[in-house]
Motif scaffolding. Structure first.
Motif, short mmCIF file in Angstrom:
data_model
loop_
_atom_site.label_atom_id
_atom_site.label_comp_id
_atom_site.label_asym_id
_atom_site.label_seq_id
_atom_site.Cartn_x
_atom_site.Cartn_y
_atom_site.Cartn_z
N ILE A 173 0.83 -1.21 0.00
CA ILE A 173 0.00 0.00 0.00
C ILE A 173 0.86 1.25 0.00
CG2 ILE A 173 -1.64 1.34 1.37
CD1 ILE A 173 -2.92 -1.28 2.23
N ASP A 174 1.88 1.31 0.87
CA ASP A 174 2.74 2.47 0.93
C ASP A 174 3.49 2.69 -0.39
OD1 ASP A 174 4.15 4.64 2.48
OD2 ASP A 174 5.87 3.38 2.03
N GLY A 175 3.81 1.62 -1.08
CA GLY A 175 4.51 1.72 -2.35
C GLY A 175 3.63 2.08 -3.53
N GLY A 176 2.31 2.15 -3.29
CA GLY A 176 1.39 2.52 -4.35
C GLY A 176 0.97 1.37 -5.23
N PHE A 177 1.22 0.14 -4.80
CA PHE A 177 0.87 -1.02 -5.61
C PHE A 177 -0.52 -1.56 -5.31
CE2 PHE A 177 5.50 -1.02 -5.04
CZ PHE A 177 5.89 -0.88 -6.36
N ALA A 178 -1.15 -1.06 -4.28
CA ALA A 178 -2.48 -1.53 -3.90
C ALA A 178 -3.18 -0.47 -3.08
CB ALA A 178 -2.38 -2.83 -3.10
N SER A 179 -4.51 -0.50 -3.12
CA SER A 179 -5.33 0.40 -2.31
C SER A 179 -5.90 -0.30 -1.09
CB SER A 179 -6.47 0.99 -3.15
OG SER A 179 -5.98 1.80 -4.18
N ARG A 180 -6.33 -1.54 -1.29
CA ARG A 180 -6.88 -2.33 -0.18
C ARG A 180 -6.29 -3.73 -0.22
NH1 ARG A 180 -11.95 -0.33 -2.16
NH2 ARG A 180 -12.67 1.49 -0.98
N VAL A 181 -5.88 -4.21 0.93
CA VAL A 181 -5.21 -5.51 1.04
C VAL A 181 -5.72 -6.21 2.30
CG1 VAL A 181 -2.98 -6.63 1.34
CG2 VAL A 181 -3.15 -4.65 -0.14
N VAL A 182 -5.79 -7.54 2.24
CA VAL A 182 -6.14 -8.33 3.42
C VAL A 182 -4.93 -9.14 3.85
CG1 VAL A 182 -7.50 -10.29 4.27
CG2 VAL A 182 -8.61 -8.48 2.97
N ALA A 183 -4.65 -9.15 5.15
CA ALA A 183 -3.63 -10.01 5.75
C ALA A 183 -4.34 -11.00 6.67
CB ALA A 183 -2.61 -9.19 6.53
#
Length: 346
Positions: free
Chosen positions: A126-136
């Motif tokens: 997310i910080d790198g701009g590769f995703a907006s929403r992610v699940v862990a």
């Protein structure tokens, strides 16, 4: 190396992702412990309606992800990536459990440190701009772990006092770019401000029934490295939270930290110690498994931060990197840990 790096092991994010929602699904034994009131769902059927222990664990992950998404009013198609893992060979609980969600998937293995690893990589995406929403998400199951690493349940073997009890549970978090929501909403959320990535540490320990001793050196390395990288003291954190060192590993951790010049006893908390009642539940040294730190984080820890009781936490899940093959070949048990800095504004 880039301006985000702080020292040798730590990265601080320019755009710290927010934890939009979280969910913790546990078994009946976990619900009877001190943290029982904080879990979202208690599964009284350890088989989860499935035909095998492995499938039951997969169902735990599936249920945890759906619960976290539901709490954020999101659907699987709203998620860019899923970072997930478990303890089983080839992470089969994850693969079969989350397959139906059809979210682009990164399968991870860091043993019981996997929630720290998944949170780290999800936040970097997310910080790198590769995703907006992610699940862990991570999970473990007492019966599937016993079947793979120790003895069949019907064997009825005697457990050593240094051994830990694998938690049946799964924890899932939805992380989001703070710019995707309103400023007011973002202020209410806990943020992932940075990570400290550990190294594999091997002190030559071969006792698979004493994994706290195997993992303590890795936890000490991450905590000490983080404090040095950030030029901080243990008192700068409301809690320094390890994954599942248990009562044995905690004592070793305190000794190793004192050798590094730090006294963390006043701020330390271990998920493996907190999740079960040592006096009333027969779990010996405490809890363990990928689900141990995951469900503790996704329930009690997040609750304490959301109500403002804790403002800054260093979350350090720990893992013992062994398998049946390495153990049967007489190899030692290395450890790994991953640190995640969680902060609540205001």
């Amino acid at each position: 190396m880039g301006t985000k790096r702080q020292g040798r092991y730590t990265v601080m994010f320019e755009k710290p992702p927010i934890i939009r929602s979280y969910a913790a699904i546990v078994g009946e034994k976990e619900s009877e412990g001190p943290l029982g009131a904080y879990f979202d769902t208690v599964c009284e059927d350890p088989m989860m309606g499935q035909d095998s222990w492995e499938a039951a664990e997969g169902q735990l992950q599936y249920t945890a992800v759906l619960k976290a998404l539901d709490k954020a009013f999101l659907r699987p198609e709203d998620i860019d990536y899923l970072f997930a893992g478990d303890l089983l060979g080839q992470t089969i609980a994850t693969s079969f459990g989350v397959m139906e969600l059809q979210i682009p998937h990164f399968g991870l293995y860091g043993a019981c440190s996997t929630m720290g690893e998944s949170l780290s990589l999800a936040s970097m995406a997310i910080d790198g701009g590769f995703a907006s929403r992610v699940v862990a998400v991570t999970s473990s199951h007492f019966a599937s772990a016993e079947k793979q690493f120790r003895y069949p349940l019907g064997y009825g073997n005697q457990r050593s006092l240094a051994s830990t009890w694998t938690v049946t549970g799964s924890g899932a978090l939805v992380l989001e770019n703070a710019e995707e929501c309103s400023e007011q909403a973002a202020k209410k959320c806990v943020r992932v401000h940075g990570i400290t990535t550990g190294k594999i540490m091997d002190y030559g320990i071969k006792d698979s029934q004493n994994m706290g001793a195997c993992m303590a050196p890795a936890a000490a390395l991450v905590i000490a490295s983080h404090l040095k990288d950030m030029n901080r003291k243990p008192e700068d954190y409301d809690r320094i939270i390890t994954g599942d060192l248990g009562t044995v590993g905690q004592k070793i951790l305190f000794e190793l930290m004192r050798e590094e010049g730090y006294d963390i006893e006043g701020s330390h908390m271990d998920c493996g110690i907190e999740i079960f009642d040592h006096e009333t539940q027969d779990t010996h040294a405490g809890g363990s498994g990928c689900g141990c730190s995951a469900v503790t984080l996704c329930s009690y820890v997040m609750h304490q931060m959301e109500i403002g009781e804790w403002k800054r936490v260093l979350f350090v899940p720990t893992g013992a990197l062994l398998s049946k093959i390495s153990f049967n070949e007489g190899l030692s048990i290395p450890g790994i840990a991953h640190g995640v800095v969680l902060e609540k504004d205001g």
